[in-house]
Write a protein that holds these residues in place. Structure first.
Motif, PDB file in Angstrom:
ATOM      1  N   TYR A  17       0.890  -1.164   0.000  1.00 27.71           N
ATOM      2  CA  TYR A  17       0.000   0.000   0.000  1.00 27.71           C
ATOM      3  C   TYR A  17       0.924   1.209   0.000  1.00 27.71           C
ATOM      4  O   TYR A  17       1.414   1.601   1.055  1.00 27.71           O
ATOM      5  CB  TYR A  17      -0.862   0.042   1.259  1.00 27.71           C
ATOM      6  N   VAL A  20       3.910   1.136   2.371  1.00 28.90           N
ATOM      7  CA  VAL A  20       3.708   0.042   3.329  1.00 28.90           C
ATOM      8  C   VAL A  20       3.728  -1.302   2.609  1.00 28.90           C
ATOM      9  O   VAL A  20       2.983  -1.522   1.665  1.00 28.90           O
ATOM     10  CB  VAL A  20       2.353   0.195   4.066  1.00 28.90           C
ATOM     11  N   ALA A  22       2.604  -4.718   3.050  1.00 29.15           N
ATOM     12  CA  ALA A  22       1.709  -5.478   3.925  1.00 29.15           C
ATOM     13  C   ALA A  22       1.990  -6.968   3.825  1.00 29.15           C
ATOM     14  O   ALA A  22       1.827  -7.704   4.800  1.00 29.15           O
ATOM     15  CB  ALA A  22       0.257  -5.180   3.587  1.00 29.15           C
ATOM     16  N   PRO A  41       0.644 -11.163  15.205  1.00 31.08           N
ATOM     17  CA  PRO A  41       0.231  -9.956  15.921  1.00 31.08           C
ATOM     18  C   PRO A  41      -0.532  -9.009  15.003  1.00 31.08           C
ATOM     19  O   PRO A  41      -0.483  -9.130  13.779  1.00 31.08           O
ATOM     20  CB  PRO A  41       1.557  -9.343  16.376  1.00 31.08           C
ATOM     21  N   SER A  42      -1.226  -8.075  15.613  1.00 30.87           N
ATOM     22  CA  SER A  42      -1.991  -7.091  14.865  1.00 30.87           C
ATOM     23  C   SER A  42      -1.093  -6.375  13.852  1.00 30.87           C
ATOM     24  O   SER A  42       0.030  -6.014  14.166  1.00 30.87           O
ATOM     25  CB  SER A  42      -2.579  -6.096  15.862  1.00 30.87           C
ATOM     26  N   GLY A  43      -1.578  -6.216  12.626  1.00 27.79           N
ATOM     27  CA  GLY A  43      -0.838  -5.504  11.598  1.00 27.79           C
ATOM     28  C   GLY A  43       0.130  -6.358  10.815  1.00 27.79           C
ATOM     29  O   GLY A  43       0.867  -5.862   9.963  1.00 27.79           O
ATOM     30  N   CYS A  44       0.151  -7.677  11.058  1.00 26.76           N
ATOM     31  CA  CYS A  44       1.141  -8.533  10.386  1.00 26.76           C
ATOM     32  C   CYS A  44       0.714  -8.906   8.966  1.00 26.76           C
ATOM     33  O   CYS A  44       1.498  -9.477   8.210  1.00 26.76           O
ATOM     34  CB  CYS A  44       1.414  -9.801  11.198  1.00 26.76           C
ATOM     35  N   GLY A  45      -0.526  -8.611   8.588  1.00 24.50           N
ATOM     36  CA  GLY A  45      -0.956  -8.857   7.214  1.00 24.50           C
ATOM     37  C   GLY A  45      -1.972  -9.979   7.052  1.00 24.50           C
ATOM     38  O   GLY A  45      -2.304 -10.359   5.926  1.00 24.50           O
ATOM     39  N   LYS A  46      -2.506 -10.502   8.143  1.00 27.55           N
ATOM     40  CA  LYS A  46      -3.458 -11.626   8.072  1.00 27.55           C
ATOM     41  C   LYS A  46      -4.713 -11.269   7.288  1.00 27.55           C
ATOM     42  O   LYS A  46      -5.117 -12.004   6.386  1.00 27.55           O
ATOM     43  CB  LYS A  46      -3.908 -12.046   9.476  1.00 27.55           C
ATOM     44  N   SER A  47      -5.321 -10.133   7.648  1.00 28.50           N
ATOM     45  CA  SER A  47      -6.570  -9.758   6.975  1.00 28.50           C
ATOM     46  C   SER A  47      -6.308  -9.463   5.509  1.00 28.50           C
ATOM     47  O   SER A  47      -7.111  -9.800   4.650  1.00 28.50           O
ATOM     48  CB  SER A  47      -7.180  -8.520   7.617  1.00 28.50           C
ATOM     49  N   THR A  48      -5.178  -8.834   5.248  1.00 30.56           N
ATOM     50  CA  THR A  48      -4.832  -8.538   3.855  1.00 30.56           C
ATOM     51  C   THR A  48      -4.754  -9.831   3.058  1.00 30.56           C
ATOM     52  O   THR A  48      -5.294  -9.922   1.950  1.00 30.56           O
ATOM     53  CB  THR A  48      -3.487  -7.781   3.800  1.00 30.56           C
TER      54      THR A  48
END
Ligand code: ADP
Length: 371
Positions: A17, A20, A22, A41-48
């Motif tokens: 992005y 960034v 991701a 952890p939060s922000g590691c790219g799982k949802s992406t």
């Protein structure tokens, strides 16, 4: 009830992005019918990663395959996947039945078939009594079930779950987790489940993919990632309380030393980190036994946490080393006590300066070879 389930394969997937990054060169193979948990952890790219599989976002580079089909250019609606979100995303003005059938109506499915599927899924999820209610009249757990049902009526080849339990209280979380596992056993459909909670990941996943900072660090069974973490990140992320870590460096005798330890030095290794899980430290009250074996040491009890089925003992020393051990609740010790600590070396871990797992297990120097 699913006709044919599909595997999911990612090859060299990147997502940027702007500045960034991701996701970075992600290769992942989810087998047909497998329940895979993406954890980190939060922000590691799982949802992406999940959104790229769903088609809600496009990769910057790499390939996404669902079954035999490369889907990079396939619309989300045509990918044969269904996603369940953390936020439920139910339509508040529609009844439960309306919410369950909505996606099918949009696709132009005949009413009779929609009715048949909605009743079947409602029965499977215990929603039959609630079909005429609106989301505002449901509990959090019931809403989550409707969200799940909405994915199930589509009878997809792959289910994608984006932290679907995060909004539930602890008890409901456990129950819903068990329901998802049971659903998976019953349907046999591929499921990819995202969570930041490593306990949830280990208890639910047939395999777990551990991520950090856009990279996939290890993919394996819960037992593999716990027992043979491939690097320091995985070792530290998986397991609670976290693994004990001790920095080691080469001394003038050619051993790796740090804290109370002098260890055999695998060839070429001048610095390393020793990892020992809290349950792999055996604690004995002072007079019970001596810390006399190579690699055993004496420490002071700083603090105890009684958790019912186990207790956690925080230990200090030697030097300013800090340890956490997990012991049976019956062990009678109090803060200030001196105790003997024995390490289960065969279950210890050694990581090189790059953080990667070494093949060699840690071995106290001068210890007779195990027979
Ligand atoms: P996770 O699901 O593991 O919490 P995400 O996949 O949501 O992580 O995010 C991974 C990284 O990508 C984060 O640094 C996040 O800030 C960034 N990111 C996600 N979506 C966007 C976006 N639409 N625009 C810019 N950055 C984004």
């Amino acid at each position: 009830m699913s006709r044919e389930t599909r595997g999911v394969v990612l090859r060299g997937v990147e997502k940027h992005y702007g500045e960034v990054v991701a996701l970075q060169s992600v290769d992942l193979e989810v087998r047909p019918g497998e329940l895979m948990v993406l954890v980190g952890p939060s922000g590691c790219g799982k949802s992406t990663l999940l959104r790229l599989i769903a088609g809600l976002d496009d990769p910057t580079a790499g390939e996404v395959w669902i079954g035999e089909r490369r889907v990079d250019d396939v619309e989300p609606g045509a990918r044969d996947v269904a996603m369940v979100f953390q936020s439920y995303a139910l339509y508040p003005h529609m009844t439960v039945a309306g919410n369950l059938g909505f996606g099918l109506r949009v696709r132009g499915m005949p009413r009779v078939e929609i009715g048949r599927r909605v009743s079947r899924v409602a029965a499977a999820l215990g929603l039959a009594e609630l079909l005429l209610r609106k989301p505002g009249q449901l509990s959090g757990g019931q809403r989550q079930r409707v969200a799940l049902g909405r994915a199930m009526v589509r009878d997809p080849g792959v289910f994608l779950f984006d932290e679907p339990l995060s909004n539930l209280d602890a008890e409901l979380r456990l129950r819903t987790r068990d329901e998802i596992a049971a659903l998976h056993r019953r349907l046999g459909t591929t499921m990819i489940f995202v969570t930041h909670d490593q306990v949830e990941a280990l208890s639910l996943g047939q395999r777990v993919a551990v991520m950090d900072r856009g990279r996939l660090h290890q993919v394996g069974t819960p037992e593999e990632v716990y027992r043979r973490p491939s690097n320091l990140f995985v070792a530290g992320f998986v397991g609670s309380p976290p693994i004990n870590r001790i920095s080691l460096s080469r001394d003038d005798r050619g051993c790796l030393t740090g804290g109370p330890f002098a260890l055999e030095r695998p060839a070429g290794l001048d610095r390393a980190t020793l990892g020992v899980r809290p349950e792999d430290l055996a604690v004995a009250a002072g007079r019970d036994r001596d810390a006399s074996g190579p690699g055993d040491f004496r420490a002071t009890v700083l603090r105890m946490e009684a958790l019912g089925s186990e207790q956690r003992v925080h230990l200090g020393g030697p030097g300013d080393a800090a340890w956490v051990a997990r012991t049976a609740p019956a062990l009678r010790i109090v803060p200030g006590d001196r105790v003997s600590v024995t390490v289960a070396w065969e279950r210890g871990h050694l990581f090189g300066p790059n953080g990667r797992r070494e093949d060699a297990s840690p071995q106290p120097a001068g210890r007779p070879a195990a027979r």
